[in-house]
Design an enzyme around this catalytic site. Structure first.
Site, PDB file in Angstrom:
ATOM      1  N   GLU A  20      63.045  29.526  20.197  1.00  0.00           N
ATOM      2  CA  GLU A  20      63.788  29.327  18.940  1.00  0.00           C
ATOM      3  C   GLU A  20      65.173  29.953  19.000  1.00  0.00           C
ATOM      4  O   GLU A  20      65.896  29.987  18.022  1.00  0.00           O
ATOM      5  CB  GLU A  20      62.984  29.838  17.738  1.00  0.00           C
TER       6      GLU A  20
ATOM      7  N   ASP B   4      64.483  27.887  13.362  1.00  0.00           N
ATOM      8  CA  ASP B   4      65.471  28.831  13.858  1.00  0.00           C
ATOM      9  C   ASP B   4      66.337  28.226  14.961  1.00  0.00           C
ATOM     10  O   ASP B   4      67.542  28.457  15.002  1.00  0.00           O
ATOM     11  CB  ASP B   4      64.781  30.095  14.394  1.00  0.00           C
TER      12      ASP B   4
ATOM     13  N   CYS C 152      56.505  23.851  16.128  1.00  0.00           N
ATOM     14  CA  CYS C 152      55.891  24.419  14.913  1.00  0.00           C
ATOM     15  C   CYS C 152      56.897  24.602  13.786  1.00  0.00           C
ATOM     16  O   CYS C 152      56.569  25.131  12.737  1.00  0.00           O
ATOM     17  CB  CYS C 152      55.175  25.728  15.218  1.00  0.00           C
TER      18      CYS C 152
ATOM     19  N   HIS D 169      58.766  31.555  -8.047  1.00  0.00           N
ATOM     20  CA  HIS D 169      57.531  31.413  -8.809  1.00  0.00           C
ATOM     21  C   HIS D 169      57.461  30.127  -9.594  1.00  0.00           C
ATOM     22  O   HIS D 169      56.409  29.519  -9.726  1.00  0.00           O
ATOM     23  CB  HIS D 169      57.331  32.621  -9.717  1.00  0.00           C
TER      24      HIS D 169
HETATM   25  C1  PEP Z   1      60.717  28.297  13.253  1.00  0.00           C
HETATM   26  O1  PEP Z   1      61.667  29.075  13.355  1.00  0.00           O
HETATM   27  O2  PEP Z   1      60.800  27.072  13.436  1.00  0.00           O
HETATM   28  C2  PEP Z   1      59.384  28.800  12.893  1.00  0.00           C
HETATM   29  C3  PEP Z   1      58.321  28.026  12.928  1.00  0.00           C
HETATM   30  O3  PEP Z   1      59.262  30.086  12.485  1.00  0.00           O
HETATM   31  P1  PEP Z   1      59.741  30.664  11.055  1.00  0.00           P
HETATM   32  O4  PEP Z   1      60.049  29.486  10.186  1.00  0.00           O
HETATM   33  O5  PEP Z   1      58.596  31.480  10.585  1.00  0.00           O
HETATM   34  O6  PEP Z   1      60.945  31.459  11.445  1.00  0.00           O
HETATM   35 MG    MG Z   2      61.366  31.183  13.518  1.00  0.00          MG
END
Ligand code: PEP
Ligand code: MG
Length: 589
Positions: free
Chosen positions: A444, A468, A515, A200
């Site tokens: 991932e 990941d 991503c 927070h």
């Molecule tokens: C990732 O693992 O790169 C991903 C985009 O998913 P998260 O960070 O939500 O595990």
């Molecule tokens: Mg992930």
């Protein structure tokens, strides 16, 4: 031995960057001291007054919390304000207040003593519960109890709300109500020993647009009030007693960052086209429905990752199919014709659903445990609710679906079979959906990367979750700050894996997006584009910096950079090469 922070020597300390920016000023070391409680017996004739005093303290506390909640809602957001619901619930808890009165009637001790005794028993009981969600309630009770005691004793609000001067706030940790009452006009930066990027204190720091650093270990115990320091929220560095030359260097950095930020925002309306004419798709990662505004504000080409688990995380129960349809439809409709990639549930791991502890039994190794698609394939009722909701929303915009944590062909086939069942069910109901909705797999897990040629035959696109993927490839727990320095996105193993996935996918005309956080790092973007990645998805505020870089480079040069990087053996050398590429293109005088 830790560096000596007490004399006038310059000391550089590393933490985890949590909110961007640079601050220079004197420290205010915030010590959360427990309220000192006097103990005495109450005259039997004054017992009614004592109970009235208690009632009054509860009313004042309720008013204070409601005020803080309203401020947080206005300045930060409704979601963040909801944390104070838990605090108000503690005050409404009849069991707690009745027990205090019973204790008072039994002992005749003053009400502060009775209240403290009972609330501590509550805290202790919650601390011992074998459930993370309920254990966290202990800190809510502690926080509220401190406030009630302050009101009983007529003590003012904590010192964070009245900083004498502009100060850098240093604390072991900052509770939600403390962080909400930080004096906004006077806090230059927020630095905590513990906490995470999502604590927070950090949310408040970001909303105040001041730098924040977490994970400073024991700084609050070693730092002195009034000591001068620089807080570098970009790099996560605190410099105590900075020398003249350090101050000069930081003054320059600060001015440069400001100039660059201005330029980036100006250029953000332009298309992301490289100097040699290649259009790069820049997508947004979002977590909540109301973030669709950011997608347009930052001129993103769509949503590359909608982390749907946040619909579940803050809820005491699973959201229904129709609630989810409304949420997904809203995102799709607001952004149409831009695409929106909705990721099916990725609960578990670092994101257990607090409201349903029975669904997520405690695990020793949650990141390798019962999470994401593994959970969905076992709880098909929950999975199907979500899939039908996504399908139903697909009739109202350009929705794509992707599955997280796919480890191989069999899992992907099972997920697709369940999706086919959901389509049949919607057809039977007469609910329209996009028959051509594209389906993708997140890459991932290393096994998915190595079998990407097979997976490419079973889906329409890949999105590489580098957060990941790197953690599993290098065996580095992504949330463990002790080994954070070993988490290297430019490790040769990462580069080779990315190249392999892109090659396999492209052979079958399957596009590849990134991503994970790597996709929003302007220093690493040329490497990713050079490796052949088709699009990048990132948190919206990072888009201007990535767009600026894309517009300043040639794809042909990025390909040469990637080829060179693939020949190197050392992660740091590769990172240095990427930094050089970036600096040559994004110069700030
Ligand atoms: C990732 O693992 O790169 C991903 C985009 O998913 P998260 O960070 O939500 O595990
Ligand atoms: Mg992930």
């Amino acid at each position: 031995m830790p560096p000596d922070t007490s004399d006038n020597q310059e000391v550089i300390l590393q933490g985890i960057p949590a909110s961007q920016g640079i601050a220079y000023g004197q420290l205010f070391v915030y010590i959360q001291s427990d309220v000192e409680i006097p103990s005495y017996n109450v005259d039997p004739e004054k017992r009614i007054d004592e109970v009235a005093r208690f009632d009054q303290a509860l009313v004042s506390t309720r008013q204070q919390i409601a005020k803080i909640q309203a401020e947080v809602e206005k300045n930060i957001g409704a979601e963040e304000a909801r944390i104070f619901d838990a605090h108000l619930m503690v005050l409404e808890d009849q069991a707690l207040t009745s027990e205090v009165i019973r204790e008072f009637e039994k002992t005749g001790n003053n009400i502060e003593t009775c209240f403290n005794r009972v609330s501590q028993r509550y805290v202790q009981a919650f601390t011992e519960i074998d459930d993370e969600y309920l254990r966290e309630r202990a800190s809510d009770i502690r926080d509220v109890a401190q406030r009630v005691l302050q009101n009983l004793l007529g003590q003012a609000e904590n010192s964070l709300s009245r900083l004498a001067d502009k100060r850098i706030v240093v604390a072991n940790d900052i509770s939600p109500s403390d962080s909400a009452s930080i004096d906004r006009s006077a806090a230059l930066a927020v630095v905590t020993d513990s906490g995470s990027k999502t604590s927070h204190a950090v949310i408040v720091a970001r909303s105040m647009k001041v730098p924040a650093i977490v994970g400073m270990r024991d700084l609050s115990a070693r730092a002195r009030n009034g000591q001068w320091a620089i807080v570098d929220g970009y790099e996560g560095v605190v410099i105590l007693n900075p020398s003249e030359s350090t101050l000069f260097r930081y003054g320059k950095i600060q001015a440069q960052k400001k100039t660059l930020e201005g330029r980036l925002l100006e250029a953000n309306r332009e298309p992301a086209v490289t100097l040699d004419g290649e259009r790069v798709t820049l997508l947004a990662n979002i977590e909540k429905v109301d973030e669709v505004g950011l997608v347009n504000d930052y001129n993103a080409d769509g949503v590359g990752l909608f982390r749907t688990e946040y619909l579940y995380l803050n809820s005491a129960r699973m959201p229904s199919e129709s609630e989810q349809t409304v949420a997904y439809r809203k995102v799709a409709e607001s952004l149409a014709p831009k695409p929106v990639i909705i990721r099916s549930l990725d609960l578990g791991g670092d994101k257990p659903m607090s409201g349903s502890p029975h669904l997520f039994p405690k695990e020793d190794n949650p990141f390798m445990g019962f999470r994401a698609i593994r959970f969905c394939l076992e709880h098909t009722d929950i999975f199907k609710d979500q899939l039908r909701a996504i399908l139903a929303a697909s009739a109202h915009g350009k929705i794509r679906l992707m599955y997280p944590m796919i480890s191989g062909a069999e899992e992907l086939a099972r997920a697709n079979a369940i999706l086919a069942e959901c389509k049949d069910e919607l057809r039977a109901r007469g609910t329209p959906f996009d028959e051509k909705m594209e389906v993708g797999a997140m890459i991932e897990i290393p096994s998915a990367a190595t079998t990407s040629d097979i997976l490419a035959t079973q889906c329409d696109f890949f999105s590489i979750g580098t957060n990941d993927l790197i953690q599993y490839l290098l065996a580095i727990d992504r949330v463990n700050d002790r080994i954070a320095h070993l988490y290297e996105p430019t490790h040769p193993a990462v580069l080779r894996t990315l190249r392999h996935v892109v090659e396999q996918a492209h052979q079958q005309k399957v596009p590849v997006s990134i991503c994970g956080e790597m996709g929003g790092d302007p220093v690493l973007v040329p490497l990713l584009l050079g490796l052949g990645v088709d699009s990048l998805s990132m948190t919206p505020p990072l888009i201007p910096a990535v767009r600026y870089l894309v517009r300043a480079m040639k794809l042909a040069d990025a390909r040469k950079l990637a080829a060179k990087a693939l020949k190197l053996t050392d992660a740091k050398e590769i990172y240095a090469l990427c930094t050089e590429f970036y600096r040559e293109r994004v110069r700030v005088e």
